[in-house]
Design a protein around this motif. Structure first.
Motif, PDB file in Angstrom:
ATOM      1  N   PRO A   8       0.819  -1.222   0.000  1.00 47.75           N
ATOM      2  CA  PRO A   8       0.000   0.000   0.000  1.00 47.75           C
ATOM      3  C   PRO A   8       0.850   1.268   0.000  1.00 47.75           C
ATOM      4  O   PRO A   8       1.990   1.261   0.468  1.00 47.75           O
ATOM      5  CB  PRO A   8      -0.755  -0.107   1.332  1.00 47.75           C
ATOM      6  CG  PRO A   8       0.215  -0.790   2.241  1.00 47.75           C
ATOM      7  CD  PRO A   8       1.073  -1.689   1.381  1.00 47.75           C
ATOM      8  N   GLY A   9       0.290   2.343  -0.496  1.00 47.86           N
ATOM      9  CA  GLY A   9       1.000   3.620  -0.449  1.00 47.86           C
ATOM     10  C   GLY A   9       0.290   4.673  -1.247  1.00 47.86           C
ATOM     11  O   GLY A   9      -0.781   4.443  -1.810  1.00 47.86           O
ATOM     12  N   SER A  10       0.910   5.863  -1.281  1.00 48.44           N
ATOM     13  CA  SER A  10       0.343   6.978  -2.039  1.00 48.44           C
ATOM     14  C   SER A  10       0.748   6.892  -3.518  1.00 48.44           C
ATOM     15  O   SER A  10      -0.016   7.293  -4.396  1.00 48.44           O
ATOM     16  CB  SER A  10       0.830   8.319  -1.480  1.00 48.44           C
ATOM     17  OG  SER A  10       0.540   8.410  -0.118  1.00 48.44           O
ATOM     18  N   VAL A  37      -3.745   4.516  -2.101  1.00 50.28           N
ATOM     19  CA  VAL A  37      -4.715   5.087  -1.155  1.00 50.28           C
ATOM     20  C   VAL A  37      -5.420   6.310  -1.760  1.00 50.28           C
ATOM     21  O   VAL A  37      -4.801   7.134  -2.421  1.00 50.28           O
ATOM     22  CB  VAL A  37      -4.013   5.439   0.186  1.00 50.28           C
ATOM     23  CG1 VAL A  37      -3.043   6.596   0.049  1.00 50.28           C
ATOM     24  CG2 VAL A  37      -5.029   5.732   1.278  1.00 50.28           C
ATOM     25  N   LYS A  42      -5.096  14.752   1.504  1.00 50.94           N
ATOM     26  CA  LYS A  42      -3.673  14.958   1.180  1.00 50.94           C
ATOM     27  C   LYS A  42      -3.569  15.479  -0.243  1.00 50.94           C
ATOM     28  O   LYS A  42      -4.128  14.874  -1.161  1.00 50.94           O
ATOM     29  CB  LYS A  42      -2.935  13.617   1.327  1.00 50.94           C
ATOM     30  CG  LYS A  42      -1.431  13.767   1.361  1.00 50.94           C
ATOM     31  CD  LYS A  42      -0.777  12.453   1.775  1.00 50.94           C
ATOM     32  CE  LYS A  42       0.690  12.423   1.400  1.00 50.94           C
ATOM     33  NZ  LYS A  42       1.304  11.114   1.633  1.00 50.94           N
ATOM     34  N   PHE A  70      -7.734   2.001  -2.824  1.00 50.87           N
ATOM     35  CA  PHE A  70      -8.600   1.767  -1.674  1.00 50.87           C
ATOM     36  C   PHE A  70      -8.785   3.070  -0.919  1.00 50.87           C
ATOM     37  O   PHE A  70      -7.964   3.972  -1.012  1.00 50.87           O
ATOM     38  CB  PHE A  70      -8.011   0.684  -0.739  1.00 50.87           C
ATOM     39  CG  PHE A  70      -6.833   1.139   0.101  1.00 50.87           C
ATOM     40  CD1 PHE A  70      -5.559   1.212  -0.451  1.00 50.87           C
ATOM     41  CD2 PHE A  70      -7.000   1.511   1.431  1.00 50.87           C
ATOM     42  CE1 PHE A  70      -4.473   1.638   0.311  1.00 50.87           C
ATOM     43  CE2 PHE A  70      -5.916   1.936   2.202  1.00 50.87           C
ATOM     44  CZ  PHE A  70      -4.644   1.997   1.631  1.00 50.87           C
ATOM     45  N   GLY A  72     -10.263   4.659   3.051  1.00 48.85           N
ATOM     46  CA  GLY A  72     -10.534   4.251   4.432  1.00 48.85           C
ATOM     47  C   GLY A  72      -9.342   3.527   5.021  1.00 48.85           C
ATOM     48  O   GLY A  72      -8.200   3.744   4.601  1.00 48.85           O
ATOM     49  N   LEU A  73      -9.633   2.665   5.974  1.00 45.37           N
ATOM     50  CA  LEU A  73      -8.559   1.972   6.689  1.00 45.37           C
ATOM     51  C   LEU A  73      -7.924   0.886   5.825  1.00 45.37           C
ATOM     52  O   LEU A  73      -8.632   0.073   5.221  1.00 45.37           O
ATOM     53  CB  LEU A  73      -9.113   1.296   7.943  1.00 45.37           C
ATOM     54  CG  LEU A  73      -9.275   2.119   9.209  1.00 45.37           C
ATOM     55  CD1 LEU A  73      -9.839   1.236  10.319  1.00 45.37           C
ATOM     56  CD2 LEU A  73      -7.960   2.758   9.648  1.00 45.37           C
ATOM     57  N   LEU A  74      -6.598   0.857   5.844  1.00 43.09           N
ATOM     58  CA  LEU A  74      -5.885  -0.217   5.140  1.00 43.09           C
ATOM     59  C   LEU A  74      -6.327  -1.576   5.695  1.00 43.09           C
ATOM     60  O   LEU A  74      -6.540  -2.530   4.943  1.00 43.09           O
ATOM     61  CB  LEU A  74      -4.365  -0.026   5.313  1.00 43.09           C
ATOM     62  CG  LEU A  74      -3.509  -1.174   4.802  1.00 43.09           C
ATOM     63  CD1 LEU A  74      -3.619  -1.306   3.288  1.00 43.09           C
ATOM     64  CD2 LEU A  74      -2.058  -1.006   5.215  1.00 43.09           C
ATOM     65  N   LYS A  88       5.951  -3.522   3.043  1.00 42.51           N
ATOM     66  CA  LYS A  88       6.377  -2.123   3.120  1.00 42.51           C
ATOM     67  C   LYS A  88       7.878  -2.073   2.858  1.00 42.51           C
ATOM     68  O   LYS A  88       8.602  -3.019   3.223  1.00 42.51           O
ATOM     69  CB  LYS A  88       6.120  -1.556   4.530  1.00 42.51           C
ATOM     70  CG  LYS A  88       4.653  -1.428   4.932  1.00 42.51           C
ATOM     71  CD  LYS A  88       4.030  -0.252   4.237  1.00 42.51           C
ATOM     72  CE  LYS A  88       2.692   0.160   4.776  1.00 42.51           C
ATOM     73  NZ  LYS A  88       2.747   1.096   5.874  1.00 42.51           N
ATOM     74  N   MET A 102       2.527   2.002  12.762  1.00 41.07           N
ATOM     75  CA  MET A 102       1.417   1.604  11.881  1.00 41.07           C
ATOM     76  C   MET A 102       1.245   0.085  11.861  1.00 41.07           C
ATOM     77  O   MET A 102       0.116  -0.410  11.897  1.00 41.07           O
ATOM     78  CB  MET A 102       1.642   2.128  10.453  1.00 41.07           C
ATOM     79  CG  MET A 102       1.361   3.607  10.312  1.00 41.07           C
ATOM     80  SD  MET A 102       1.107   4.101   8.598  1.00 41.07           S
ATOM     81  CE  MET A 102       2.746   4.069   7.963  1.00 41.07           C
ATOM     82  N   MET A 105      -0.463  -0.982  15.055  1.00 36.51           N
ATOM     83  CA  MET A 105      -1.885  -0.611  15.048  1.00 36.51           C
ATOM     84  C   MET A 105      -2.651  -1.538  14.096  1.00 36.51           C
ATOM     85  O   MET A 105      -3.719  -2.064  14.440  1.00 36.51           O
ATOM     86  CB  MET A 105      -2.034   0.857  14.602  1.00 36.51           C
ATOM     87  CG  MET A 105      -3.457   1.342  14.538  1.00 36.51           C
ATOM     88  SD  MET A 105      -4.293   1.314  16.124  1.00 36.51           S
ATOM     89  CE  MET A 105      -3.679   2.843  16.829  1.00 36.51           C
ATOM     90  N   ASN A 106      -2.086  -1.745  12.908  1.00 36.42           N
ATOM     91  CA  ASN A 106      -2.761  -2.624  11.937  1.00 36.42           C
ATOM     92  C   ASN A 106      -2.907  -4.042  12.484  1.00 36.42           C
ATOM     93  O   ASN A 106      -3.931  -4.693  12.255  1.00 36.42           O
ATOM     94  CB  ASN A 106      -1.998  -2.640  10.608  1.00 36.42           C
ATOM     95  CG  ASN A 106      -2.313  -1.421   9.759  1.00 36.42           C
ATOM     96  OD1 ASN A 106      -3.419  -0.877   9.839  1.00 36.42           O
ATOM     97  ND2 ASN A 106      -1.358  -0.979   8.964  1.00 36.42           N
TER      98      ASN A 106
HETATM   99  O1  PNS Z   1       3.169   6.066   0.556  1.00 39.03           O
HETATM  100  P1  PNS Z   1       2.718   6.493   1.933  1.00 39.03           P
HETATM  101  O2  PNS Z   1       1.989   7.822   1.859  1.00 39.03           O
HETATM  102  O3  PNS Z   1       3.829   6.487   2.934  1.00 39.03           O
HETATM  103  O4  PNS Z   1       1.650   5.372   2.411  1.00 39.03           O
HETATM  104  C1  PNS Z   1       1.026   5.450   3.684  1.00 39.03           C
HETATM  105  C2  PNS Z   1      -0.183   4.504   3.744  1.00 39.03           C
HETATM  106  C3  PNS Z   1      -1.140   4.767   2.603  1.00 39.03           C
HETATM  107  C4  PNS Z   1       0.286   3.072   3.677  1.00 39.03           C
HETATM  108  C5  PNS Z   1      -0.877   4.770   5.114  1.00 39.03           C
HETATM  109  O5  PNS Z   1      -1.094   6.136   5.271  1.00 39.03           O
HETATM  110  C6  PNS Z   1      -2.207   4.031   5.235  1.00 39.03           C
HETATM  111  O6  PNS Z   1      -2.228   2.844   5.481  1.00 39.03           O
HETATM  112  N1  PNS Z   1      -3.321   4.774   5.025  1.00 39.03           N
HETATM  113  C7  PNS Z   1      -4.673   4.242   5.069  1.00 39.03           C
HETATM  114  C8  PNS Z   1      -5.425   4.753   6.313  1.00 39.03           C
HETATM  115  C9  PNS Z   1      -5.089   3.890   7.521  1.00 39.03           C
HETATM  116  O7  PNS Z   1      -5.258   2.684   7.521  1.00 39.03           O
HETATM  117  N2  PNS Z   1      -4.591   4.549   8.600  1.00 39.03           N
HETATM  118  C10 PNS Z   1      -4.201   3.882   9.816  1.00 39.03           C
HETATM  119  C11 PNS Z   1      -2.789   3.306   9.673  1.00 39.03           C
HETATM  120  S1  PNS Z   1      -2.347   2.344  11.072  1.00 39.03           S
END
Ligand code: PNS
Length: 164
Positions: A8-10, A37, A42, A70, A72-74, A88, A102, A105-106
Motif C-alpha cells: 500500500p502507499g500513495s 490510497v 492529502k 482503496f 478508508g482503513l488499510l 512495506k 502503523m 496498530m494494523n
Molecule cells: O506512501 P505512503 O503515503 O507512505 O503510504 C502510507 C499509507 C497509505 C500506507 C498509510 O497512510 C495508510 O495505510 N493509510 C490508510 C489509512 C489507515 O489505515 N490509517 C491507519 C494506519 S495504522
C-alpha cells in the motif's frame, strides 16, 4: 495455497524505489497488489486514477502484479481481500518509527493472520521519495534514473499544466 500480498502507499507517482520493492515482493508472493490510497485530505500531484494508470504501466512487465485503489482503513481493505501480507519498504531509520507504529496498530485491526513484512531498500534507492522527486522536478533539477522514463515525462507535463 496462493500467497497474496499487498503493497500500500500513495504512489504519487511510482518511483524506481517503489519498483524495486514491487519486483522483489513479486518474487516472494504468488500475487502482489499495489494498493493506492484515496486520501482526499492529502494534496497530490496526480489524481488517484492517474496514479493507478501510471503504476499499471510501470508494472506491466510483472504478470503477478496488479494495481488497485482503496479508501478508508488499510486494515479494512486487507481484511476484505484476505491478504496474507502487507509489504512495506524501509529506507532510513526515520521510516522505522512510523512504520513500527502503523504495523502494530494494523496488527490489532487485522481479523485474519496478516503479517506486515518489511523489505529493506536497495542502497541505490534509499534517498528516493516521490515528494523529493516532485520538489526537484518543480525546481528544474534532473530526476533521470529515479523514476521510469515515461513517469518523468508525466511529471514534467503535469507540472507544466499546473503552472499555466
Ligand atoms: O506512501 P505512503 O503515503 O507512505 O503510504 C502510507 C499509507 C497509505 C500506507 C498509510 O497512510 C495508510 O495505510 N493509510 C490508510 C489509512 C489507515 O489505515 N490509517 C491507519 C494506519 S495504522
Amino acid at each position: 495455497m496462493e500467497r497474496k500480498a499487498v503493497y500500500p502507499g500513495s504512489f504519487d507517482p511510482v518511483t524506481n524505489g517503489h519498483l524495486n520493492i514491487i519486483e522483489r515482493a513479486a518474487k516472494i508472493y504468488d500475487s502482489l497488489t499495489v494498493a493506492i490510497v484515496v486520501n482526499p485530505n492529502k494534496k497530490s500531484l496526480f489524481t488517484v486514477d492517474e496514479r493507478v494508470e501510471i503504476a499499471r504501466e510501470a508494472t506491466r512487465h510483472l504478470p503477478n502484479v496488479k494495481v488497485d485503489k482503496f479508501s478508508g482503513l488499510l486494515a479494512d481493505y486487507v481484511n476484505d481481500k484476505g491478504f496474507d501480507a502487507v509489504v512495506k519498504g524501509l529506507r532510513a531509520g526515520s521510516d522505522f518509527e512510523n512504520e513500527l507504529q502503523m504495523s502494530q496498530m494494523n496488527a490489532r485491526l487485522f481479523t485474519g493472520n496478516t503479517e506486515t513484512v518489511f523489505l529493506m531498500t536497495d542502497p541505490k534507492c534509499s534517498f528516493i521519495s516521490s515528494s523529493l522527486i516532485k520538489e526537484v522536478a518543480t525546481l528544474g533539477g534532473s530526476i533521470e534514473g529515479l523514476v521510469p522514463e515515461f513517469v518523468s515525462g508525466r511529471i514534467i507535463n503535469k507540472l507544466q499544466e499546473e503552472s499555466k
